[in-house]
Design a protein around this motif. Structure first.
Motif, PDB file in Angstrom:
ATOM      1  N   ALA A 146      12.835   3.603  12.704  1.00 50.01           N
ATOM      2  CA  ALA A 146      13.675   2.452  13.060  1.00 50.01           C
ATOM      3  C   ALA A 146      14.083   1.633  11.851  1.00 50.01           C
ATOM      4  CB  ALA A 146      12.935   1.570  14.066  1.00 50.01           C
ATOM      5  N   LEU A 147      13.359   1.782  10.744  1.00 46.05           N
ATOM      6  CA  LEU A 147      13.712   1.030   9.538  1.00 46.05           C
ATOM      7  C   LEU A 147      14.888   1.653   8.798  1.00 46.05           C
ATOM      8  CD1 LEU A 147      10.141   0.100   8.320  1.00 46.05           C
ATOM      9  CD2 LEU A 147      11.945  -1.504   8.912  1.00 46.05           C
ATOM     10  N   GLY A 148      15.227   2.892   9.138  1.00 48.00           N
ATOM     11  CA  GLY A 148      16.440   3.520   8.612  1.00 48.00           C
ATOM     12  C   GLY A 148      16.551   3.461   7.101  1.00 48.00           C
ATOM     13  N   ASP A 149      17.685   2.920   6.623  1.00 46.22           N
ATOM     14  CA  ASP A 149      17.962   2.882   5.186  1.00 46.22           C
ATOM     15  C   ASP A 149      17.097   1.886   4.427  1.00 46.22           C
ATOM     16  OD1 ASP A 149      19.878   4.797   5.583  1.00 46.22           O
ATOM     17  OD2 ASP A 149      21.575   3.391   5.601  1.00 46.22           O
ATOM     18  N   GLU A 150      16.293   1.114   5.139  1.00 46.87           N
ATOM     19  CA  GLU A 150      15.380   0.222   4.429  1.00 46.87           C
ATOM     20  C   GLU A 150      14.261   1.001   3.745  1.00 46.87           C
ATOM     21  OE1 GLU A 150      14.143  -3.428   6.502  1.00 46.87           O
ATOM     22  OE2 GLU A 150      15.564  -2.873   8.078  1.00 46.87           O
ATOM     23  N   LEU A 151      14.083   2.269   4.157  1.00 47.15           N
ATOM     24  CA  LEU A 151      13.065   3.121   3.549  1.00 47.15           C
ATOM     25  C   LEU A 151      13.719   4.224   2.737  1.00 47.15           C
ATOM     26  CD1 LEU A 151      10.508   3.687   6.478  1.00 47.15           C
ATOM     27  CD2 LEU A 151      10.618   1.815   4.811  1.00 47.15           C
ATOM     28  N   CYS A 152      12.978   4.697   1.751  1.00 52.92           N
ATOM     29  CA  CYS A 152      13.376   5.900   1.027  1.00 52.92           C
ATOM     30  C   CYS A 152      12.167   6.831   0.996  1.00 52.92           C
ATOM     31  CB  CYS A 152      13.846   5.566  -0.392  1.00 52.92           C
ATOM     32  SG  CYS A 152      12.538   4.890  -1.466  1.00 52.92           S
ATOM     33  N   THR A 153      12.372   8.051   0.558  1.00 51.91           N
ATOM     34  CA  THR A 153      11.295   9.028   0.485  1.00 51.91           C
ATOM     35  C   THR A 153      11.020   9.377  -0.972  1.00 51.91           C
ATOM     36  OG1 THR A 153      11.907   9.970   2.632  1.00 51.91           O
ATOM     37  CG2 THR A 153      10.516  11.318   1.202  1.00 51.91           C
ATOM     38  N   VAL A 154       9.757   9.372  -1.336  1.00 57.45           N
ATOM     39  CA  VAL A 154       9.339   9.840  -2.660  1.00 57.45           C
ATOM     40  C   VAL A 154       8.223  10.857  -2.450  1.00 57.45           C
ATOM     41  CG1 VAL A 154       9.956   7.682  -3.806  1.00 57.45           C
ATOM     42  CG2 VAL A 154       7.637   7.979  -2.938  1.00 57.45           C
ATOM     43  N   GLU A 155       8.062  11.753  -3.400  1.00 59.13           N
ATOM     44  CA  GLU A 155       6.984  12.731  -3.329  1.00 59.13           C
ATOM     45  C   GLU A 155       5.865  12.307  -4.262  1.00 59.13           C
ATOM     46  OE1 GLU A 155       7.926  16.802  -3.828  1.00 59.13           O
ATOM     47  OE2 GLU A 155       9.125  16.919  -1.986  1.00 59.13           O
ATOM     48  N   HIS A 180       0.806  -1.222   0.000  1.00 53.09           N
ATOM     49  CA  HIS A 180       0.000   0.000   0.000  1.00 53.09           C
ATOM     50  C   HIS A 180       0.841   1.274   0.000  1.00 53.09           C
ATOM     51  CE1 HIS A 180      -3.225  -2.781   0.876  1.00 53.09           C
ATOM     52  NE2 HIS A 180      -2.585  -3.198   1.943  1.00 53.09           N
ATOM     53  N   GLY A 181       2.145   1.124  -0.205  1.00 57.10           N
ATOM     54  CA  GLY A 181       2.987   2.299  -0.267  1.00 57.10           C
ATOM     55  C   GLY A 181       2.878   2.995  -1.618  1.00 57.10           C
ATOM     56  N   PRO A 182       3.521   4.127  -1.765  1.00 54.09           N
ATOM     57  CA  PRO A 182       4.138   4.932  -0.710  1.00 54.09           C
ATOM     58  C   PRO A 182       3.079   5.450   0.258  1.00 54.09           C
ATOM     59  CG  PRO A 182       4.820   5.668  -2.920  1.00 54.09           C
ATOM     60  CD  PRO A 182       3.651   4.764  -3.092  1.00 54.09           C
ATOM     61  N   ALA A 183       3.500   5.704   1.491  1.00 57.59           N
ATOM     62  CA  ALA A 183       2.536   6.140   2.503  1.00 57.59           C
ATOM     63  C   ALA A 183       3.258   6.901   3.598  1.00 57.59           C
ATOM     64  CB  ALA A 183       1.808   4.938   3.090  1.00 57.59           C
ATOM     65  N   VAL A 192       3.665  15.529  -1.880  1.00 65.64           N
ATOM     66  CA  VAL A 192       3.641  15.121  -0.478  1.00 65.64           C
ATOM     67  C   VAL A 192       4.716  14.060  -0.242  1.00 65.64           C
ATOM     68  CG1 VAL A 192       2.275  14.095   1.372  1.00 65.64           C
ATOM     69  CG2 VAL A 192       1.173  15.595  -0.313  1.00 65.64           C
ATOM     70  N   PRO A 193       5.673  14.295   0.665  1.00 69.85           N
ATOM     71  CA  PRO A 193       6.706  13.284   0.943  1.00 69.85           C
ATOM     72  C   PRO A 193       6.089  12.047   1.603  1.00 69.85           C
ATOM     73  CG  PRO A 193       7.340  15.448   1.779  1.00 69.85           C
ATOM     74  CD  PRO A 193       5.898  15.529   1.441  1.00 69.85           C
ATOM     75  N   MET A 194       6.447  10.889   1.083  1.00 68.39           N
ATOM     76  CA  MET A 194       5.941   9.624   1.610  1.00 68.39           C
ATOM     77  C   MET A 194       7.061   8.602   1.639  1.00 68.39           C
ATOM     78  SD  MET A 194       2.164   9.271  -0.122  1.00 68.39           S
ATOM     79  CE  MET A 194       1.001  10.626  -0.048  1.00 68.39           C
ATOM     80  N   HIS A 195       6.837   7.545   2.444  1.00 67.49           N
ATOM     81  CA  HIS A 195       7.846   6.500   2.596  1.00 67.49           C
ATOM     82  C   HIS A 195       7.549   5.311   1.687  1.00 67.49           C
ATOM     83  CE1 HIS A 195       9.630   8.472   6.086  1.00 67.49           C
ATOM     84  NE2 HIS A 195       8.410   8.641   6.571  1.00 67.49           N
ATOM     85  N   LEU A 196       8.620   4.681   1.252  1.00 64.26           N
ATOM     86  CA  LEU A 196       8.549   3.482   0.416  1.00 64.26           C
ATOM     87  C   LEU A 196       9.726   2.597   0.787  1.00 64.26           C
ATOM     88  CD1 LEU A 196       7.107   2.229  -2.181  1.00 64.26           C
ATOM     89  CD2 LEU A 196       8.994   3.267  -3.480  1.00 64.26           C
ATOM     90  N   LEU A 197       9.553   1.284   0.659  1.00 66.87           N
ATOM     91  CA  LEU A 197      10.707   0.408   0.840  1.00 66.87           C
ATOM     92  C   LEU A 197      11.731   0.716  -0.252  1.00 66.87           C
ATOM     93  CD1 LEU A 197       8.994  -3.019   1.625  1.00 66.87           C
ATOM     94  CD2 LEU A 197      10.078  -1.451   3.239  1.00 66.87           C
ATOM     95  N   ALA A 198      12.971   0.910   0.138  1.00 61.71           N
ATOM     96  CA  ALA A 198      14.006   1.286  -0.824  1.00 61.71           C
ATOM     97  C   ALA A 198      14.125   0.263  -1.940  1.00 61.71           C
ATOM     98  CB  ALA A 198      15.346   1.457  -0.097  1.00 61.71           C
TER      99      ALA A 198
END
Length: 358
Positions: free
Chosen positions: A242-251, A214-217, A255-261
């Protein structure tokens, strides 16, 4: 990044564009659970995502293989969860500890001490692989505790009061006895049950599963799906951090949202999806976003999807968005579209879905 691209990616991740899931467990794992308030809707959600669906496969996974478990999870609703990941979902669903709030205690007439007494008695009653109906479990709790107060409490709001017990790993649903619900202990019913993990460990599993489907979210979108925003915002933000580098940010539309890298390149390469798909009631594609997501459901059409008494309609998807609703009728499919949907693609999808109807 546009929502058009995001929805195209979600359709592929959720086995909507290409129904190529390997099994019922595959579907539940990829979607972050399958809502199962209505058993037929859960079975349809699995079948519509399989290239070669097998009659009775959900029941086999629940009752014979025990690779799926049915229990109260996200937003306090029944879900099918992969048995080997269920404990993580349960921990996170109970993290808000809403039963400790005075308003909840007034509404349901039970205190945390009452719940602990019910949990202890239920654990003893379900030990050794016992499977009990609601009535049998209530009777066992009352006999164990000798409390008429708990009899009254369980008699008036048993479902609400048993949900925390599910999140504590005390009970899950067992095999139905006709129309009667039964309960069992996860420890006695699920092969390899290891108990409940720490919250931080559970959060890693569930956040990754959510973003993978359901990402990015944003953290707020995640908690709306998990608990209807019952958790403290700083806690949810901490789970993501806590997921640190496992996540990246996309807009997405600014709107900035998280996604698994690991999914970033796949999302960036996602081409718009044009197929027409029919999804059943209470489908995770809709629930993961929420019926208030105007990028998915036009605001003026929300009431046609999210109906009274919490009912979520079967939907028509075109280019990833909800373009109408449908319902089974005498073995056929009746469609109400509010946008132009290619007739040839709709007819082909109706033919596919007819074969999946009971």
């Amino acid at each position: 990044m546009t929502w058009e691209r995001v929805l195209a990616w979600r359709m592929r991740r959720q086995f909507v564009e290409r129904p190529e899931a390997a099994s019922a467990v595959d579907v539940a794992r990829r979607l972050g659970g399958v809502q199962a308030q209505v058993a037929s809707s859960a079975a349809f959600a699995v079948a519509v995502r399989r290239a070669e669906p097998e009659p009775g496969e959900v029941a086999r996974a629940l009752l014979d293989e025990r690779t799926l478990v049915k229990t109260w999870a996200m937003r306090g609703t029944l879900h099918l969860l992969p048995a080997d990941e269920a404990a993580a979902y349960l921990v996170l669903c109970g993290a808000a500890r809403h039963w400790e709030k005075p308003g909840w205690q007034r509404a349901f007439g039970a205190t945390p001490a009452d719940l602990e007494a019910i949990a202890g008695a239920a654990s003893r009653a379900l030990a050794g692989g016992a499977v009990l109906t609601r009535e049998e479990l209530t009777r066992a709790v009352v006999e164990d505790t000798g409390s008429e107060h708990l009899r009254e409490v369980l008699g008036s709001g048993w479902g609400i009061l048993l949900k925390p017990l599910a999140w504590w790993g005390v009970l899950c649903h067992g095999p139905a006895q006709g129309s009667r619900v039964t309960f069992a202990s996860p420890e006695g019913r699920l092969p390899g049950w290891k108990g409940l993990p720490p919250v931080d460990e559970a959060a890693r599993t569930v956040v990754r599963a959510f973003l993978g489907a359901h990402g990015p979210a944003t953290p707020d979108m995640f908690d709306a799906w998990l608990t209807r925003k019952a958790n403290r915002k700083k806690d949810v933000r901490g789970w993501f951090a806590a997921l640190g580098d496992e996540l990246c940010t996309v807009e997405v539309d600014g709107v900035p949202m998280h996604l698994l890298a690991e999914h970033r390149d796949e999302l960036l390469d996602a081409a718009p999806a044009a197929p027409v798909r029919l999804l059943g009631g209470f489908d995770q594609y809709v629930l993961g976003a929420g019926t208030g997501a105007t990028y998915l459901i036009p605001a003026e059409r929300r009431r046609e999807v999210s109906r009274s008494a919490g009912w979520i309609s079967p939907v028509v998807l075109h280019e990833g968005r909800v373009a109408g609703v449908w319902q089974p009728e005498d073995g056929d499919v009746t469609v109400t579209a509010w946008e132009d949907v290619p007739a040839d693609l709709l007819d082909a999808e109706r033919e596919r879905v007819r074969a999946l109807l009971p």
